[in-house]
Design a protein around this motif. Structure first.
Motif, PDB file in Angstrom:
ATOM      1  N   ILE A 174       3.476  10.759  -6.805  1.00  0.00           N
ATOM      2  CA  ILE A 174       4.239  11.085  -8.020  1.00  0.00           C
ATOM      3  C   ILE A 174       3.280  11.477  -9.135  1.00  0.00           C
ATOM      4  CG2 ILE A 174       5.684  10.092  -9.831  1.00  0.00           C
ATOM      5  CD1 ILE A 174       7.030   8.424  -7.584  1.00  0.00           C
ATOM      6  N   GLY A 175       2.180  10.775  -9.253  1.00  0.00           N
ATOM      7  CA  GLY A 175       1.185  11.092 -10.281  1.00  0.00           C
ATOM      8  C   GLY A 175       0.605  12.484 -10.110  1.00  0.00           C
ATOM      9  N   TYR A 176       0.278  12.835  -8.874  1.00  0.00           N
ATOM     10  CA  TYR A 176      -0.236  14.183  -8.616  1.00  0.00           C
ATOM     11  C   TYR A 176       0.815  15.235  -8.963  1.00  0.00           C
ATOM     12  CZ  TYR A 176      -4.485  12.640  -6.221  1.00  0.00           C
ATOM     13  OH  TYR A 176      -5.704  12.100  -5.924  1.00  0.00           O
ATOM     14  N   SER A 177       2.052  14.980  -8.602  1.00  0.00           N
ATOM     15  CA  SER A 177       3.120  15.938  -8.891  1.00  0.00           C
ATOM     16  C   SER A 177       3.299  16.129 -10.398  1.00  0.00           C
ATOM     17  CB  SER A 177       4.433  15.474  -8.263  1.00  0.00           C
ATOM     18  OG  SER A 177       4.316  15.440  -6.868  1.00  0.00           O
ATOM     19  N   ARG A 178       3.253  15.036 -11.127  1.00  0.00           N
ATOM     20  CA  ARG A 178       3.389  15.122 -12.586  1.00  0.00           C
ATOM     21  C   ARG A 178       2.212  15.860 -13.209  1.00  0.00           C
ATOM     22  NH1 ARG A 178       6.733  10.938 -15.515  1.00  0.00           N
ATOM     23  NH2 ARG A 178       5.342  11.644 -17.146  1.00  0.00           N
ATOM     24  N   ALA A 179       1.014  15.596 -12.708  1.00  0.00           N
ATOM     25  CA  ALA A 179      -0.175  16.266 -13.229  1.00  0.00           C
ATOM     26  C   ALA A 179      -0.107  17.768 -12.963  1.00  0.00           C
ATOM     27  CB  ALA A 179      -1.431  15.668 -12.605  1.00  0.00           C
ATOM     28  N   ILE A 180       0.346  18.138 -11.779  1.00  0.00           N
ATOM     29  CA  ILE A 180       0.480  19.551 -11.436  1.00  0.00           C
ATOM     30  C   ILE A 180       1.472  20.216 -12.384  1.00  0.00           C
ATOM     31  CG2 ILE A 180       1.350  21.161  -9.693  1.00  0.00           C
ATOM     32  CD1 ILE A 180       0.171  19.176  -7.582  1.00  0.00           C
ATOM     33  N   GLY A 181       2.609  19.574 -12.592  1.00  0.00           N
ATOM     34  CA  GLY A 181       3.627  20.131 -13.477  1.00  0.00           C
ATOM     35  C   GLY A 181       3.151  20.264 -14.909  1.00  0.00           C
ATOM     36  N   ALA A 182       2.374  19.303 -15.361  1.00  0.00           N
ATOM     37  CA  ALA A 182       1.899  19.334 -16.737  1.00  0.00           C
ATOM     38  C   ALA A 182       0.780  20.355 -16.937  1.00  0.00           C
ATOM     39  CB  ALA A 182       1.411  17.952 -17.150  1.00  0.00           C
ATOM     40  N   MET A 183      -0.029  20.555 -15.941  1.00  0.00           N
ATOM     41  CA  MET A 183      -1.212  21.400 -16.090  1.00  0.00           C
ATOM     42  C   MET A 183      -0.987  22.856 -15.709  1.00  0.00           C
ATOM     43  SD  MET A 183      -4.112  18.795 -14.656  1.00  0.00           S
ATOM     44  CE  MET A 183      -5.439  19.965 -14.813  1.00  0.00           C
ATOM     45  N   ILE A 184       0.056  23.148 -14.977  1.00  0.00           N
ATOM     46  CA  ILE A 184       0.199  24.467 -14.375  1.00  0.00           C
ATOM     47  C   ILE A 184       0.250  25.610 -15.403  1.00  0.00           C
ATOM     48  CG2 ILE A 184       2.706  24.598 -14.156  1.00  0.00           C
ATOM     49  CD1 ILE A 184       2.034  25.414 -11.161  1.00  0.00           C
ATOM     50  N   ASN A 185       0.825  25.386 -16.552  1.00  0.00           N
ATOM     51  CA  ASN A 185       0.937  26.458 -17.550  1.00  0.00           C
ATOM     52  C   ASN A 185       0.059  26.244 -18.773  1.00  0.00           C
ATOM     53  OD1 ASN A 185       2.834  27.999 -16.117  1.00  0.00           O
ATOM     54  ND2 ASN A 185       4.483  26.648 -16.779  1.00  0.00           N
TER      55      ASN A 185
ATOM     56  N   ASN B 170       0.825  -1.207   0.000  1.00  0.00           N
ATOM     57  CA  ASN B 170       0.000   0.000   0.000  1.00  0.00           C
ATOM     58  C   ASN B 170       0.862   1.260   0.000  1.00  0.00           C
ATOM     59  OD1 ASN B 170      -2.423  -1.347  -0.076  1.00  0.00           O
ATOM     60  ND2 ASN B 170      -2.604  -1.441   2.146  1.00  0.00           N
ATOM     61  N   LYS B 171       1.997   1.211   0.707  1.00  0.00           N
ATOM     62  CA  LYS B 171       2.886   2.377   0.725  1.00  0.00           C
ATOM     63  C   LYS B 171       3.427   2.642  -0.671  1.00  0.00           C
ATOM     64  CE  LYS B 171       5.664   1.146   4.092  1.00  0.00           C
ATOM     65  NZ  LYS B 171       6.725   1.192   5.100  1.00  0.00           N
ATOM     66  N   PHE B 172       3.722   1.581  -1.403  1.00  0.00           N
ATOM     67  CA  PHE B 172       4.211   1.727  -2.770  1.00  0.00           C
ATOM     68  C   PHE B 172       3.170   2.438  -3.637  1.00  0.00           C
ATOM     69  CE2 PHE B 172       4.449  -0.101  -7.093  1.00  0.00           C
ATOM     70  CZ  PHE B 172       5.678   0.403  -7.468  1.00  0.00           C
ATOM     71  N   TRP B 173       1.907   2.020  -3.529  1.00  0.00           N
ATOM     72  CA  TRP B 173       0.851   2.646  -4.324  1.00  0.00           C
ATOM     73  C   TRP B 173       0.642   4.106  -3.922  1.00  0.00           C
ATOM     74  CZ3 TRP B 173       0.155   0.539  -8.655  1.00  0.00           C
ATOM     75  CH2 TRP B 173       0.182  -0.833  -8.815  1.00  0.00           C
ATOM     76  N   MET B 174       0.783   4.401  -2.641  1.00  0.00           N
ATOM     77  CA  MET B 174       0.647   5.787  -2.203  1.00  0.00           C
ATOM     78  C   MET B 174       1.773   6.651  -2.777  1.00  0.00           C
ATOM     79  SD  MET B 174      -2.137   6.105  -0.582  1.00  0.00           S
ATOM     80  CE  MET B 174      -1.917   7.737   0.058  1.00  0.00           C
ATOM     81  N   LYS B 175       2.985   6.104  -2.819  1.00  0.00           N
ATOM     82  CA  LYS B 175       4.105   6.846  -3.415  1.00  0.00           C
ATOM     83  C   LYS B 175       3.848   7.114  -4.885  1.00  0.00           C
ATOM     84  CE  LYS B 175       7.628   5.122  -0.271  1.00  0.00           C
ATOM     85  NZ  LYS B 175       8.833   4.303  -0.113  1.00  0.00           N
ATOM     86  N   LEU B 176       3.318   6.117  -5.601  1.00  0.00           N
ATOM     87  CA  LEU B 176       2.995   6.310  -7.017  1.00  0.00           C
ATOM     88  C   LEU B 176       1.894   7.348  -7.197  1.00  0.00           C
ATOM     89  CD1 LEU B 176       3.097   2.715  -8.504  1.00  0.00           C
ATOM     90  CD2 LEU B 176       4.769   4.549  -8.790  1.00  0.00           C
ATOM     91  N   GLU B 177       0.932   7.351  -6.292  1.00  0.00           N
ATOM     92  CA  GLU B 177      -0.141   8.337  -6.360  1.00  0.00           C
ATOM     93  C   GLU B 177       0.412   9.754  -6.172  1.00  0.00           C
ATOM     94  OE1 GLU B 177      -4.314   9.401  -4.070  1.00  0.00           O
ATOM     95  OE2 GLU B 177      -3.427   7.419  -3.819  1.00  0.00           O
TER      96      GLU B 177
ATOM     97  N   GLU C 264      -3.070  15.358   0.880  1.00  0.00           N
ATOM     98  CA  GLU C 264      -3.812  14.311   1.584  1.00  0.00           C
ATOM     99  C   GLU C 264      -3.111  12.953   1.428  1.00  0.00           C
ATOM    100  OE1 GLU C 264      -8.092  12.156   1.083  1.00  0.00           O
ATOM    101  OE2 GLU C 264      -8.040  14.335   0.904  1.00  0.00           O
ATOM    102  N   ALA C 265      -2.627  12.662   0.229  1.00  0.00           N
ATOM    103  CA  ALA C 265      -1.908  11.411  -0.004  1.00  0.00           C
ATOM    104  C   ALA C 265      -0.605  11.371   0.788  1.00  0.00           C
ATOM    105  CB  ALA C 265      -1.634  11.234  -1.496  1.00  0.00           C
ATOM    106  N   ILE C 266       0.084  12.495   0.867  1.00  0.00           N
ATOM    107  CA  ILE C 266       1.325  12.574   1.648  1.00  0.00           C
ATOM    108  C   ILE C 266       1.032  12.304   3.116  1.00  0.00           C
ATOM    109  CG2 ILE C 266       3.088  14.180   2.491  1.00  0.00           C
ATOM    110  CD1 ILE C 266       3.055  15.435  -0.341  1.00  0.00           C
TER     111      ILE C 266
END
Length: 64
Positions: free
Chosen positions: A11-22, A2-9, A40-42
């Motif tokens: 990372i996914g949020y971070s990537r989405a933020i970076g892609a969408m911000i501009n 479960n910790k592994f999936w939370m880490k992936l989640e 919340e995931a953190i």
């Protein structure tokens, strides 16, 4: 696992933020909701780690 999936989640949020911000058409509210979901995931991951640490060290201290 479960910790592994939370880490992936996270990372996914971070990537989405970076892609969408501009990107045009993406509002500040959209990005803010991603930041909040990532936070919340953190927090969930931190709680999972603390629980695992407590179980691990609790057993060690009880057996000593």
């Amino acid at each position: 696992m479960n910790k592994f999936w939370m880490k992936l989640e996270i990372i996914g949020y971070s990537r989405a933020i970076g892609a969408m911000i501009n990107q045009p058409g993406i509002t500040a509210e959209n990005v803010r909701s991603l930041y909040e979901a990532r936070e919340e995931a953190i927090n969930k991951l931190a709680a999972m780690k603390a629980e695992a640490r407590e179980k691990r060290f609790g057993k060690t201290m009880a057996s000593a």
